[in-house]
Design a protein around this motif. Structure first.
Motif, PDB file in Angstrom:
ATOM      1  N   TYR A 301       0.811  -1.223   0.000  1.00 41.61           N
ATOM      2  CA  TYR A 301       0.000   0.000   0.000  1.00 41.61           C
ATOM      3  C   TYR A 301       0.847   1.277   0.000  1.00 41.61           C
ATOM      4  O   TYR A 301       0.311   2.384   0.017  1.00 41.61           O
ATOM      5  N   ALA A 304       0.528   3.791  -3.156  1.00 39.32           N
ATOM      6  CA  ALA A 304      -0.758   4.507  -3.178  1.00 39.32           C
ATOM      7  C   ALA A 304      -0.791   5.576  -2.082  1.00 39.32           C
ATOM      8  O   ALA A 304      -1.210   6.715  -2.311  1.00 39.32           O
ATOM      9  N   LYS A 374      -7.455   9.050   4.624  1.00 44.87           N
ATOM     10  CA  LYS A 374      -7.192   7.601   4.512  1.00 44.87           C
ATOM     11  C   LYS A 374      -5.687   7.370   4.335  1.00 44.87           C
ATOM     12  O   LYS A 374      -5.097   6.491   4.972  1.00 44.87           O
TER      13      LYS A 374
ATOM     14  N   MET B   1     -15.052   3.190 -11.127  1.00 49.25           N
ATOM     15  CA  MET B   1     -14.651   4.462 -10.539  1.00 49.25           C
ATOM     16  C   MET B   1     -14.530   5.551 -11.596  1.00 49.25           C
ATOM     17  O   MET B   1     -14.226   6.696 -11.320  1.00 49.25           O
ATOM     18  N   ILE B  34      -6.152   7.011  -9.515  1.00 54.28           N
ATOM     19  CA  ILE B  34      -7.130   6.924  -8.422  1.00 54.28           C
ATOM     20  C   ILE B  34      -7.663   5.488  -8.294  1.00 54.28           C
ATOM     21  O   ILE B  34      -7.851   4.984  -7.184  1.00 54.28           O
ATOM     22  N   TYR B  36      -5.947   2.869  -8.827  1.00 52.48           N
ATOM     23  CA  TYR B  36      -4.873   2.168  -8.112  1.00 52.48           C
ATOM     24  C   TYR B  36      -4.913   2.515  -6.624  1.00 52.48           C
ATOM     25  O   TYR B  36      -4.795   1.644  -5.751  1.00 52.48           O
ATOM     26  N   ILE B  37      -5.103   3.808  -6.328  1.00 54.86           N
ATOM     27  CA  ILE B  37      -5.116   4.272  -4.938  1.00 54.86           C
ATOM     28  C   ILE B  37      -6.285   3.657  -4.165  1.00 54.86           C
ATOM     29  O   ILE B  37      -6.196   3.411  -2.966  1.00 54.86           O
ATOM     30  N   ASP B  38      -7.377   3.356  -4.881  1.00 52.59           N
ATOM     31  CA  ASP B  38      -8.561   2.825  -4.215  1.00 52.59           C
ATOM     32  C   ASP B  38      -8.322   1.475  -3.542  1.00 52.59           C
ATOM     33  O   ASP B  38      -9.140   1.030  -2.741  1.00 52.59           O
ATOM     34  N   GLN B  39      -7.172   0.828  -3.825  1.00 54.91           N
ATOM     35  CA  GLN B  39      -6.873  -0.424  -3.126  1.00 54.91           C
ATOM     36  C   GLN B  39      -6.717  -0.191  -1.615  1.00 54.91           C
ATOM     37  O   GLN B  39      -6.802  -1.124  -0.819  1.00 54.91           O
ATOM     38  N   LEU B  40      -6.507   1.064  -1.210  1.00 55.36           N
ATOM     39  CA  LEU B  40      -6.400   1.341   0.227  1.00 55.36           C
ATOM     40  C   LEU B  40      -7.714   1.024   0.946  1.00 55.36           C
ATOM     41  O   LEU B  40      -7.724   0.822   2.160  1.00 55.36           O
ATOM     42  N   ASN B  41      -8.814   0.982   0.168  1.00 56.87           N
ATOM     43  CA  ASN B  41     -10.104   0.679   0.795  1.00 56.87           C
ATOM     44  C   ASN B  41     -10.176  -0.756   1.300  1.00 56.87           C
ATOM     45  O   ASN B  41     -11.090  -1.116   2.048  1.00 56.87           O
ATOM     46  N   GLN B  42      -9.209  -1.595   0.908  1.00 55.13           N
ATOM     47  CA  GLN B  42      -9.161  -2.962   1.450  1.00 55.13           C
ATOM     48  C   GLN B  42      -8.824  -2.954   2.938  1.00 55.13           C
ATOM     49  O   GLN B  42      -9.034  -3.941   3.634  1.00 55.13           O
ATOM     50  N   LEU B  43      -8.265  -1.845   3.410  1.00 56.32           N
ATOM     51  CA  LEU B  43      -7.810  -1.785   4.798  1.00 56.32           C
ATOM     52  C   LEU B  43      -8.868  -1.117   5.674  1.00 56.32           C
ATOM     53  O   LEU B  43      -9.369  -0.047   5.324  1.00 56.32           O
ATOM     54  N   ASP B  44      -9.129  -1.735   6.809  1.00 53.56           N
ATOM     55  CA  ASP B  44     -10.020  -1.098   7.789  1.00 53.56           C
ATOM     56  C   ASP B  44      -9.169  -0.175   8.659  1.00 53.56           C
ATOM     57  O   ASP B  44      -8.329  -0.635   9.444  1.00 53.56           O
ATOM     58  N   THR B  45      -9.382   1.123   8.509  1.00 53.86           N
ATOM     59  CA  THR B  45      -8.577   2.080   9.264  1.00 53.86           C
ATOM     60  C   THR B  45      -9.437   2.858  10.258  1.00 53.86           C
ATOM     61  O   THR B  45      -9.037   3.923  10.720  1.00 53.86           O
ATOM     62  N   SER B  46     -10.610   2.302  10.592  1.00 50.16           N
ATOM     63  CA  SER B  46     -11.546   3.064  11.434  1.00 50.16           C
ATOM     64  C   SER B  46     -10.968   3.378  12.811  1.00 50.16           C
ATOM     65  O   SER B  46     -11.308   4.387  13.419  1.00 50.16           O
ATOM     66  N   VAL B  48      -7.595   3.700  13.382  1.00 53.31           N
ATOM     67  CA  VAL B  48      -6.186   4.102  13.223  1.00 53.31           C
ATOM     68  C   VAL B  48      -6.098   5.629  13.256  1.00 53.31           C
ATOM     69  O   VAL B  48      -6.881   6.318  12.614  1.00 53.31           O
TER      70      VAL B  48
END
Lengths: 484, 94
Positions: A301, A304, A374, B1, B34, B36-46, B48
């Motif tokens: 990651y 990104a 994010k 997207m 963007i 590519y960047i959307d792969q960050l949504n795989q992570l739960d960062t609620s 963090v």
């Protein structure tokens, strides 16, 4: 003479084997001979350099000493130098002359250095190949059809081609380490905050860091003694005492734990890069270092996350180029807004516009939380990965780039592919930790240099210097030369 | 997207007057990046906390006292495209 290291030249100058003027002239003769092929510089400062060399000779004759007295050094052209141009390889700053020296430029001058010239770079340090440069691209001295890496490609090529004894670069996502790797030289990115950024033209302020690009680790240690430390003019420079980095050269490394992050050895790495890195790891084991496997699970990651944060910061930092205070102003200026928009359209190259646009988007209303916030959260996860890894090891050993220097124009039309060439270096910037690239071999496939990357905890550049120096004492990779 | 980015609006916010060709090309690149960047949504960062600065530095203060910055003869306006009597000159605003 031009092929000497800093430490060798210092000793030669002390023994009066040659003078600082003779050394500087030898460097310019070398530049005259190879620069038409390499194009490492944006501009040279020959007259000033010769005066600095004369002053150095007078001081040497008077028995004075200073860490870099009479040593020819080049500066990446985003480090402000009073009275000479600082262009950032951009049309918008092409005629810009800074009214003051960057702190590091002042430190080098005070230490007696001779400033040879300003080296080429990707415009505003945005790029990985030194092809996004307004004046001209730079060629890799090992193979002129290949890129030198970037964004400090001019500094790396100049050191590799012996057009200076050492150079300074800057590293926001790998811009010292990746070109050092591609050109077969040593490049150290210090801890964020270790070196003052005052007078460094800002790209991404939470990531940028200045560092040395040299022929040996020992020379990097010497330069760090000159440029490291707190600067009241840079409020983000860290109030941490600067050690004597030269002492780290004497350290024993046996017993140190090297962490090998498994995520760096997955698909996508060139087999010849992997071979050299694995051989480097074996060399370090033979020096008594202990190998442990570590995990940096969020590596995938990092690119990104980096492009969100770096572009967001860039879009804000580059808002200052508006045609008012300095630089280019469009002649199409009916009113103020038109002047801003035309100036920036004319003055910036495409990659800079792309990053300003991306940064503006991730900060824009409605997208800030989804992207910028994010990205900052994932940055925390990446930072924590390193904190966890350093509980099990002292130094992380990894490849520096998945490939060797690629061909000119090969990636320039594919921004995402270009960005991915920084995958192994970016996370050190996100975590703020120091990293160094040292030569580790030559690819048998394409004859290009391969680098080994070492990373350590915040403010522990000494471990990188100790391990890197011991590695260079036991290998000859750093002595390999391009045949120009 | 696809179609998420309003290129004209972003260019206006960024104070960039793009040509039509640039707008098309950059728009395509941005959509790709963007995605590519959307792969960050795989992570739960609620749970963090965000990192804006890697070192534990907060406010850095100094005494509120004028200090000499550089040589007196430095002309700070010398680099500006247009200046007059110690002021920057700009085209009309309104």
């Amino acid at each position: 003479m031009h092929s000497k290291t800093i430490l060798q030249a210092k000793e030669d100058l002390r023994q009066k084997k040659y003078s600082a003027v003779e050394l500087t002239e030898a460097v310019y003769q070398r530049i005259d001979s190879v620069e038409p092929k390499v194009q490492a510089f944006v501009h040279l400062t020959r007259d000033i350099a010769l005066k600095q060399a004369q002053t150095a000779d007078q001081k040497l004759a008077a028995g004075e000493d200073a860490p870099l007295l009479g040593i020819p050094i080049a500066l990446k052209d985003l480090i402000c130098t009073q009275g000479t141009r600082t262009t950032c390889s951009s049309q918008i700053l092409d005629q810009f002359v800074a009214p003051y020296d960057a702190t590091v430029a002042g430190q080098l001058k005070s230490a007696g250095a001779v400033i040879v010239g300003k080296t080429n770079m990707d415009e505003f340090a945005m790029g990985s190949s030194t092809e996004n440069a307004w004046h001209h691209p730079t060629m890799n001295p090992w193979n002129l059809e290949r890129v030198p890496g970037g964004s400090s490609g001019g500094s790396a090529a100049a050191v590799s081609a012996h057009e200076c004894l050492a150079a300074l670069g800057s590293d926001t996502g790998g811009s010292i380490r990746q070109p050092a790797n591609f050109c077969g030289v040593t490049g150290l990115k210090p801890t964020y905050g270790r070196v003052s950024r005052f007078g460094l033209v800002a790209f991404a302020s939470s990531l940028d860091q200045i560092g040395p690009m040299t022929k040996t680790v020992a020379d990097s240690a010497l330069l760090m003694n000159v440029i490291g430390g707190k600067d009241p003019r840079d409020s983000t420079s860290a109030d941490v005492a600067r050690p004597d980095f030269m002492k780290a050269l004497e350290r024993d490394v046996s017993g140190l734990r090297m962490g090998i992050p498994k995520e760096y050895f997955t698909s996508g790495i060139d087999p010849e890069v992997e071979r050299s890195v694995q051989e480097g790891i074996k060399t370090l084991e033979s020096l008594g270092m202990k190998k442990v496997e570590v995990s940096l699970p969020h590596l995938q990651y990092a690119v990104a996350t980096y492009y969100i944060i770096a572009c967001a910061e860039a879009s804000t930092n580059l808002s200052r180029y508006d045609g008012v205070k300095y630089g280019h102003r469009s002649q199409k200026t009916d009113n103020l807004l038109e002047m801003y928009m035309n100036t920036r359209e004319e003055g910036f190259g495409e990659e800079v516009k792309r990053r300003i646009m991306l940064g503006t988007f991730v900060l824009s209303s409605g997208y800030y939380d989804a992207y910028y916030l994010k990205g900052q959260k994932v940055r925390t996860l990446i930072k924590q990965d390193f904190e966890n890894a350093f509980e099990h090891c002292d130094v992380i050993v990894a490849p520096n780039a998945p490939v060797t220097a690629f061909k000119q124009k090969e990636r320039i039309d594919d921004p995402l592919k270009m960005y991915l060439s920084d995958i192994y270096t970016i996370s050190a910037n996100l975590a703020g930790i120091p990293g160094i690239s040292i030569p580790a071999g030559i690819s048998r496939t394409d004859g290009m240099p391969v680098g080994l990357q070492l990373m350590s905890k915040h403010f522990d550049e000494e471990s990188l210097i100790a391990v890197g120096h011991r590695f260079q004492q036991n290998t000859d990779h750093h002595l390999q030369q391009p045949s120009l | 997207m696809s179609g998420k980015i309003d290129i004209d609006k972003i260019a206006q916010l960024a104070r960039l007057k793009l040509t039509d060709a640039e707008s098309d090309r950059l728009g395509g690149h941005l959509e790709q990046i963007i995605d590519y960047i959307d792969q960050l949504n795989q992570l739960d960062t609620s749970s963090v906390e965000p990192t804006s600065h890697v070192l534990p530095i907060h406010n850095v203060f100094r005494e509120d006292k004028a200090v000499k910055f550089a040589d007196d003869d430095v002309d700070y306006l010398a680099g500006s495209p247009a200046n007059n009597q110690g002021h920057y000159e700009v085209p009309k605003i309104i």
